[in-house]
Design an enzyme around this catalytic site. Structure first.
Site, PDB file in Angstrom:
ATOM      1  N   ASP A  21     -56.221 117.956  33.235  1.00 57.05           N
ATOM      2  CA  ASP A  21     -56.745 116.608  33.398  1.00 57.05           C
ATOM      3  C   ASP A  21     -56.171 115.650  32.352  1.00 57.05           C
ATOM      4  OD1 ASP A  21     -58.801 114.813  34.653  1.00 57.05           O
ATOM      5  OD2 ASP A  21     -59.521 114.745  32.587  1.00 57.05           O
TER       6      ASP A  21
ATOM      7  N   GLU B 185     -52.262 116.317  36.118  1.00 59.01           N
ATOM      8  CA  GLU B 185     -52.793 115.055  36.655  1.00 59.01           C
ATOM      9  C   GLU B 185     -52.204 113.957  35.778  1.00 59.01           C
ATOM     10  OE1 GLU B 185     -55.936 111.770  36.889  1.00 59.01           O
ATOM     11  OE2 GLU B 185     -55.972 113.244  35.286  1.00 59.01           O
TER      12      GLU B 185
END
Length: 648
Positions: free
Chosen positions: A315, A369
């Site tokens: 993330d 991401e």
């Protein structure tokens, strides 16, 4: 009187690797471990707190008294405190009472704890990750299923809101209860993988799990570590891969967490320009500190090793790599080259990818991401890349959704939003996401991003999915989008499964199911999904009709599919140039009635050579309104075509 006895699990080599940033299995050393000393069973504790004056273990076994069980500092300058306490067992609640250099007393939960309580100042639990796995067949063969040459269709879900207890909607289902419901659904829908939003322990539900305090603990909201292992085990036994969201980018400032762990900036960077995240009000890891690197890479190894995860979706990589992320001028400091790249974070990510791929080979995947155009994210580290297996294709997602929001009359002015991705789609190994971030915070659900009346909205979304599944790259779809969830995602409640009683929602779900089936069974859609040989534009510039035509190609010469997108609300008889000597059949039509379409058949009206243009060959196809049509090149060269009706 101190009731702690001397004991260690660390060798000199362990300590050396830890201090050098090269120890990747710290979960076998730090934390609380059930051991036996001189015939007496108990628990060994160890914690890193180099700037503490004193560290003791407090818990429900000593009335949280910090004077009775004081750990011993190691003699080697490592900053490790350790010791053995007899007669403690699994389930014991504990924390570390840390006396700082300034005389403060901090009560900290264990950074390596395997389980945590569920309350605002949660304590750690002495626990275990022992589990008898039954997924040997999957683990031995998963390399082929996690390969870049394999179909990878991911169902992203939040465990707390995918499905709640029908009798008590405020109650979370246990991991085992979720397994009973989720696995049949994933199999029916033919997704290849699930991706769980963070399952690591977190204190604040509205963070969705992205503000982690217990990096080594499966959140106890849904059960024990063994309950989560059961869920993953059952998914594997049903040939479903598991990707976990992993957050090495930041952590919250909760009093019992990592922030100022020993009274100093131990885990976080002490310079707020590098150590504090202005958007999330959280703290950023100090990637230049070797012990922190060991902590984080060991954490990645832990989930891949102990929980048999098939991949980690990392993330907020953009925020890690850019020193100026969400900062104004003067709020960040350039690197030694005068640039905005966080060199320490980049080196950490390179080391992380190198370590996990060395340990697990290509049987696992790492996915970034990342929303910028940071170069070479999915290129090998030895070639100067960052080493990820894949990267989310955020530009494609935003351009595509912007296009589908447009009025039909204006789409010709936005036509190349859908072709632009072909300019860069082979720069990286891309996963195409329609993720949770696009259906929250006032952005509207996917179905209500679409233009037009209700029928047109669903037709648009069906066609968007055809475009997504026939575009090069792996796929990711957030829960609820497969059946047209009408409200924005709400993490406090179950999805609106009752919508499936309406044909238009059921039809959309059936379409996604069929697209997953096609993706898994048509080599042209996955074999070359990261190879330039796998894609060819036939018509990219028909602005007036809002029509797109392209080919997808497998490794065999005659494994070819053609996708035709009609993004105007009208029926068109459309002429398409094809290769001489080929014949085609329609295998999919998003406007079919079983998907709640209008039922216009995508008929092949004509297939002939045009002798006036140097013997070029054309087919003419009836294109339904706002529809995606997929054709397959027939392998029988003797086949003569007059009219082919839609077939599944």
């Amino acid at each position: 009187m101190n009731s702690v006895k001397t004991y260690t699990l660390f060798t000199d080599h362990d300590v050396y690797l830890f201090k050098e940033g090269g120890h990747y299995k710290l979960y076998g050393k730090f934390g609380a471990h059930s051991v036996e000393k001189e015939g007496v069973k108990g628990v060994y504790f160890s914690v890193w707190a180099p700037n503490a004056k004193k560290v003791s273990v407090i818990g429900n076994f000593n009335n949280w008294n910090h004077k009775d069980h004081i750990l011993f500092p190691r003699w080697d300058g490592s900053g490790i405190w350790e010791g053995f306490i007899e007669d403690l067992t699994w389930g014991t609640l504990y924390k570390y009472a840390v006396e700082t250099a300034r005389g403060e007393f901090l009560e900290k939960s264990d950074p390596y704890a395997l389980s945590w309580e569920q309350n605002i100042q949660a304590a750690s639990l002495v626990s275990t990750t022992w589990y008898e796995w039954n997924d040997k067949e999957w683990m031995e063969s998963r390399g082929a299923k996690n390969s870049l040459d394999a179909p990878i269709s991911v169902y992203e879900l939040h465990l707390g809101s995918w499905l709640r207890d029908e009798k008590d909607p405020d109650r979370f289902l246990n991991y085992r209860d979720i397994a009973k419901k989720l696995i049949p659904y994933i199999k029916e829908m033919e997704f290849t993988h699930v991706e769980f939003m963070p399952v690591m322990e977190y204190p604040y539900d509205p963070s969705w799990g992205y503000q982690i305090t217990g990096f080594y603990a499966a959140t106890s909201r849904f059960g024990s570590p063994q309950d989560l292992m059961f869920l993953i085990d059952e998914l594997h036994q049903n040939n479903i891969g598991v990707i976990l969201d992993w957050v090495p980018s930041h952590f919250p400032g909760d009093a019992n967490g990592l922030y100022r762990f020993d009274g100093s900036h131990l885990y976080e960077h002490e310079d707020p320009r590098k150590g504090f995240h202005p958007d999330w009000k959280s703290h950023i890891f100090n990637y230049g500190r070797n012990e922190v690197k060991s902590f984080l890479i060991s954490n990645a190894m832990f989930w891949l090793d102990r929980y048999h995860a098939d991949g980690l979706r990392v993330d907020a990589v953009t925020s890690m790599l850019h020193l100026d992320y969400s900062r104004n001028e003067g709020e960040w400091e350039p690197n030694i080259y005068g640039e905005n790249v966080n060199l320490e974070a980049k080196a950490f990510l390179q080391e992380f990818n190198t370590a996990v791929y060395k340990q697990f080979g290509n049987s696992i995947m790492t996915i970034a991401e990342e929303s910028s155009d940071f170069p070479m994210l999915t290129k090998p580290v030895h070639d100067g890349g960052v080493g990820f297996g894949m990267k989310w294709m955020m530009g494609w997602m935003h351009d595509t959704l912007d296009y589908f929001k447009e009025d039909f009359a204006n789409r010709k002015f936005q036509h190349h939003k859908l072709t632009f991705a072909s300019m860069y789609m082979y720069n990286e190994n891309y996963m195409m996401p329609l993720s949770h971030d696009e259906v929250v915070h006032g952005k509207a659900s996917l179905i209500y991003k679409m233009k037009g009346d209700e029928w047109q909205k669903f037709a648009n979304l069906r066609t968007l999915y055809v475009y997504m599944y026939t575009h090069p790259g792996a796929k990711l779809l957030f829960m609820g989008d497969e059946f047209g969830q009408t409200s924005e995602w709400n993490f406090t409640q179950s999805l609106d499964w009752h919508l499936l009683k309406y044909p238009v929602h059921k039809g959309l779900q059936d379409l996604v199911k069929e697209l997953n089936h096609l993706y898994r069974t048509e080599p042209a859609l996955y074999e070359n999904q990261f190879d330039k040989n796998g894609f060819e534009w036939i018509e990219a510039d028909d602005l007036e009709n809002s029509v797109y035509v392209y080919l997808r190609k497998g490794k065999k010469r005659d494994d070819i599919l053609m996708t035709v997108l009609n993004l105007a609300p009208k029926v068109i008889d459309y002429k398409i140039k094809v290769s001489t000597g080929t014949h085609w059949e329609v295998i999919f039509n998003s406007d079919h009635k079983e998907y709640s379409g209008s039922g216009v058949e995508a008929d092949l009206l004509e297939e002939k050579d045009d002798h006036g243009t140097e013997h070029e060959k054309f087919i003419t196809i009836k294109l339904p309104p706002l529809a995606g049509v997929i054709l397959r090149q027939k392998k029988d060269k003797k086949y003569k075509l007059h009219r082919i009706k839609h077939r599944r």
